[in-house]
Design an enzyme around this catalytic site. Structure first.
Site, short mmCIF file in Angstrom:
data_model
loop_
_atom_site.label_atom_id
_atom_site.label_comp_id
_atom_site.label_asym_id
_atom_site.label_seq_id
_atom_site.Cartn_x
_atom_site.Cartn_y
_atom_site.Cartn_z
N LYS A 1 0.87 -1.18 0.00
CA LYS A 1 0.00 0.00 0.00
C LYS A 1 0.91 1.22 0.00
O LYS A 1 1.45 1.61 1.01
CB LYS A 1 -0.90 -0.01 1.25
CG LYS A 1 -2.22 0.76 1.08
CD LYS A 1 -2.07 2.24 0.84
CE LYS A 1 -1.80 3.00 2.11
NZ LYS A 1 -1.77 4.50 1.87
N GLU B 1 8.94 0.92 11.67
CA GLU B 1 9.99 1.94 11.66
C GLU B 1 9.27 3.27 11.76
O GLU B 1 8.60 3.71 10.83
CB GLU B 1 10.83 1.84 10.39
CG GLU B 1 12.17 2.53 10.51
CD GLU B 1 12.12 3.94 10.00
OE1 GLU B 1 11.97 4.86 10.84
OE2 GLU B 1 12.22 4.14 8.79
N CYS C 1 13.07 10.23 8.89
CA CYS C 1 12.89 9.82 10.27
C CYS C 1 14.16 9.92 11.08
O CYS C 1 14.11 10.07 12.31
CB CYS C 1 12.34 8.39 10.31
SG CYS C 1 13.30 7.26 9.29
N GLU D 1 8.52 15.55 16.82
CA GLU D 1 9.03 15.36 15.47
C GLU D 1 8.32 16.32 14.52
O GLU D 1 7.11 16.25 14.34
CB GLU D 1 8.84 13.92 15.00
CG GLU D 1 9.49 13.66 13.64
CD GLU D 1 9.36 12.23 13.17
OE1 GLU D 1 10.33 11.71 12.60
OE2 GLU D 1 8.29 11.63 13.39
#
Length: 510
Positions: free
Chosen positions: A206, A281, A315, A412
């Site tokens: 996906k 992750e 990330c 973040e």
């Protein structure tokens, strides 16, 4: 925020180079789902536009699917797993992966331009990404041929009565659902898909609805390479529809997800239905520690790019910078000069170092953090503005005088925003405590000429990947993943392959 409040962009050229004829032709093709080797429209007949984030123009309209399409894709993957794919030897799977790597290399320019247009990344980064994905398929082609079990001593209660043999088998998990983000789309897809295929799994991908084009091209090349139908299925769609259906699906044996920590928690909850295996992750807020003896010629560009690589949309971005008092002023001056020199523009312009953010909504989110940083008392050293005109551009932004409680330090941002804290101590435990003051633990780096200091700090920083005098030194053969709320498991390397294998113990009484 209005367009009138945004300053003029700095760009390398007034107009970026045009895409190649091959790329323009590809964009004109219909972009369907890939299910059981056939390109099909979604069962609901819906499409979604994907746009160039640098200029806001529509690139293509892509079919999107929902739960019904996920059902069909999972069924195709299951049939392929139980059928022709399962019967291939390790060597045959490896040859297919190597053949696919050669096709990727032959289509490097097309893949590169699609990544730039769909994602906005600078062309140099995109080209390196495509070389890396070919390398991944080659690496796991070799790894597929080295999947081996072992022998061990049989249990005593068996050998008391007869001779016996005990050995282990490494077998594929089964059908893998791979949910891929938009920030490095083709690379993230392949770092999941290559080990899954090497292990003997089949897959349903996906892609992000923001960046599906390069992954659809990969599906075409897998057909050309000779993979059986159903080994790879691609269902574009929204996370709340296709993504949730894939994570919930009772006939999916494994989910690998890359994305935000908040969404990762939802994936875990969805996976509990059949207790499928999960790799995650997730987010990061990586520390970058600059010691007083750091080499400024290395540290200035290295620390800057730790934050600003991919516009901070990665990330492992090093966005919490810790600089010793003795070099603070000089290093901050160097970082400001570097940030101010970075060319902002369309990714196809070879001089561009900073491309657009993925969407207007994400740009506004990043600008919200910048405004909050100012409101909370951080010193804006440079940047801090979105740019006038089309596209989702934000200047490389540096904040000084930051404190651990500020939102720009703790959360973040996923944008080109650096927060700097200064420290005076030389106590390594105290320095590590500052670096570890986060819920995340994905990456980090230490900058020093002293190897003893480097190794001592590396051992104290709680993160899955720590570099010395560089940042984000990931590679196909190097395991990558996080501590804490940065995720579960590892990708790349042998550990990336192990994530798609089961170990079966067998004892035979002779």
């Amino acid at each position: 925020m209005t367009d009138e409040s945004r300053p003029t962009a700095r760009a390398g050229t007034a107009k970026p180079p045009s895409p190649s004829t091959a790329t323009l032709d590809y964009l004109q093709q219909p972009h369907h789902l890939l299910i059981n080797g056939r390109r099909v429209e979604g069962k609901a007949g819906k499409t979604l536009a994907t746009t160039d984030p640098a200029i806001g123009e529509v690139l293509a309209h892509v079919a999107i699917g929902d739960g019904a399409d996920i059902d069909a894709a999972v069924a195709a993957a299951r049939n392929a797993f139980n059928g022709p794919w399962r019967r291939l030897t390790h060597f045959e799977r490896g040859r297919l992966l190597s053949r696919l790597a050669r096709l990727i290399e032959a289509n490097t320019d097309l893949f590169t331009e699609l990544e730039v247009l769909d994602n906005g990344m600078p062309v140099g980064i995109a080209r390196l990404t495509i070389a890396n994905i070919a390398e991944m398929f080659d690496y796991y082609a070799g790894a597929a041929q080295r999947i081996e079990g072992s022998t061990t001593s049989p249990p005593r209660h068996i050998t008391e009565h007869a001779e016996a043999l005990t050995y282990t088998l490494r077998e594929p998990v089964g059908v893998a659902g791979l949910i891929v983000p938009w920030n490095v789309p083709i690379s993230t897809a392949v770092l999941k898909l290559a080990p899954a295929l090497a292990a003997g799994c089949t897959a349903v991908i996906k892609p992000s609805e923001e960046t599906p084009l390069s992954i659809l091209l990969l599906g075409q090349l897998m057909d050309d390479a000779g993979f059986p139908p159903g080994v790879l299925n691609i269902v574009n769609g929204l996370g709340v529809d296709a993504g949730a259906a894939l994570a919930n699906h009772p006939d999916v044996d494994k989910i690998s997800f890359t994305g935000s920590t908040a969404t990762g928690r939802k994936v875990i909850q969805a996976a509990t239905g059949n207790l499928k295996k999960v790799s995650l992750e997730l987010g990061g807020k990586s520390p970058v520690v600059v010691m007083p003896d750091a080499d400024p010629a290395l540290a200035v560009p290295g620390v800057a790019m730790a934050t600003f690589f991919l516009q901070g949309q990665n990330c492992m971005a090093g966005t919490r910078i810790f600089i010793h008092d003795s070099i603070y002023d000089a290093l901050v001056e160097g970082l400001k000069a570097f940030a101010d020199s970075m060319v902002i523009g369309h990714g196809l312009d070879p001089t561009t170092l900073v491309g657009p953010l993925i969407s207007a909504a994400h740009r506004d989110k990043v600008m919200g953090y910048i405004e909050r940083g100012i409101a909370e008392g951080a010193t804006l050293i440079t940047g801090g503005k979105a740019l006038e005109g089309p596209g989702n551009f934000v200047q490389p932004t540096i904040f000084g005088d930051c404190t651990p409680d500020m939102a720009i330090v703790r959360e973040e941002i996923f944008g080109p925003v650096m927060s700097i804290q200064r420290f005076a101590t030389t106590d390594l435990d105290a320095i590590a405590a500052m670096a570890n003051d986060t819920e995340y633990g994905l990456s980090g780096s230490v900058w020093t000429r002293n190897l003893s200091t480097a190794h001592a700090l590396v051992s104290r920083i709680r993160a899955g990947h720590v570099s010395v005098n560089c940042h984000g030194a990931v590679g196909t053969n190097i395991p990558f993943g996080g501590y804490g709320q940065s995720g579960w498991g590892r990708e790349f390397g042998q550990e990336g392959l192990d994530a798609y294998l089961e170990t079966k113990a067998v004892t035979v009484q002779l």
